[in-house]
Design a protein around this motif. Sequence first.
Motif, short mmCIF file in Angstrom:
data_model
loop_
_atom_site.label_atom_id
_atom_site.label_comp_id
_atom_site.label_asym_id
_atom_site.label_seq_id
_atom_site.Cartn_x
_atom_site.Cartn_y
_atom_site.Cartn_z
N GLN A 154 0.83 -1.20 0.00
CA GLN A 154 0.00 0.00 0.00
C GLN A 154 0.87 1.25 0.00
OE1 GLN A 154 -2.83 -0.42 3.22
NE2 GLN A 154 -4.01 -1.93 2.10
N MET A 155 1.96 1.22 0.75
CA MET A 155 2.88 2.36 0.77
C MET A 155 3.48 2.59 -0.63
SD MET A 155 4.71 1.52 4.43
CE MET A 155 6.05 2.70 4.23
N ILE A 156 3.77 1.51 -1.33
CA ILE A 156 4.32 1.63 -2.69
C ILE A 156 3.30 2.28 -3.62
CG2 ILE A 156 5.02 0.26 -4.70
CD1 ILE A 156 6.49 -1.61 -2.65
N VAL A 157 2.04 1.93 -3.48
CA VAL A 157 0.99 2.57 -4.29
C VAL A 157 0.95 4.07 -3.96
CG1 VAL A 157 -1.50 2.72 -4.68
CG2 VAL A 157 -0.38 0.48 -4.59
N TYR A 158 1.06 4.43 -2.69
CA TYR A 158 1.05 5.84 -2.30
C TYR A 158 2.23 6.57 -2.95
CZ TYR A 158 -2.27 4.86 1.57
OH TYR A 158 -3.35 4.51 2.34
N LEU A 159 3.40 5.94 -2.97
CA LEU A 159 4.55 6.56 -3.65
C LEU A 159 4.22 6.82 -5.12
CD1 LEU A 159 7.60 4.53 -2.26
CD2 LEU A 159 7.03 6.90 -1.73
N ARG A 160 3.68 5.82 -5.77
CA ARG A 160 3.36 5.96 -7.20
C ARG A 160 2.33 7.06 -7.44
NH1 ARG A 160 5.82 2.28 -10.27
NH2 ARG A 160 6.40 0.26 -9.39
N LEU A 161 1.37 7.18 -6.53
CA LEU A 161 0.38 8.25 -6.67
C LEU A 161 1.01 9.64 -6.53
CD1 LEU A 161 -2.61 6.67 -4.70
CD2 LEU A 161 -2.50 7.11 -7.17
N LYS A 162 2.14 9.70 -5.88
CA LYS A 162 2.89 10.95 -5.74
C LYS A 162 4.01 11.06 -6.79
CE LYS A 162 0.97 13.13 -2.35
NZ LYS A 162 0.37 14.43 -2.62
N ASN A 163 3.94 10.18 -7.81
CA ASN A 163 4.93 10.15 -8.89
C ASN A 163 6.35 9.93 -8.39
OD1 ASN A 163 3.10 10.51 -11.10
ND2 ASN A 163 2.89 12.64 -10.43
N ILE A 164 6.48 9.09 -7.37
CA ILE A 164 7.78 8.73 -6.82
C ILE A 164 8.05 7.28 -7.20
CG2 ILE A 164 9.15 8.42 -4.71
CD1 ILE A 164 7.30 10.62 -3.46
N GLN A 165 9.19 7.04 -7.80
CA GLN A 165 9.58 5.68 -8.19
C GLN A 165 9.91 4.87 -6.94
OE1 GLN A 165 9.65 4.32 -11.35
NE2 GLN A 165 10.19 2.39 -10.39
#
Length: 172
Positions: A154-165
């Motif tokens: 879930q944290m990885i999805v949050y990163l992606r939503l913030k355009n963070i690889q």
Amino acid sequence: MRYLLLIIVFCTSSVLSFAQKNAFLNELAKKWDNARTYTIQTAELMPDSVYNFKPVTNEMTFGEQLGHLSGNMLWLSSKFLTDQKPPISTNDFKGKSKKEMIELSQKSFDFVTKVLKEFEPSNLEDEIEFAGQKMVKRQILLLINDHLTHHRAQMIVYLRLKNIQPPKYIGW
């Protein structure tokens, strides 16, 4: 002669069973080290200014995800796998900065690593009561890892939503 053969078969199977249980714990310890690295790398990537980001109102924030997975590993390991008291509590994660959350998560990982290193292979099949059902301690070890994976994802999805690889995957 038959009795001697039975004794040899019994002893051999006991030794093999112990070796398999010990191998399981060794494999899990290696996997746990990798999970720790991957989780901390994930936690470090989200900027402090958006650690309170959540994609929808009924979800936990990024920081709360980290606190939840860390607190859960403390609770499961201290309640079901050891008599040792963890150095921190689940309440310690509330209202902390990114830096503090990562430090607390590191302490959680340290505690579980210590529990894993000290865990006796012969205790893997010990029965416990969990969520209204009988389980063995081996299942709790697997649950700790599964729960961690779920919330880290879930944290990885949050990163992606913030355009963070996200960090490169670290598996076995």
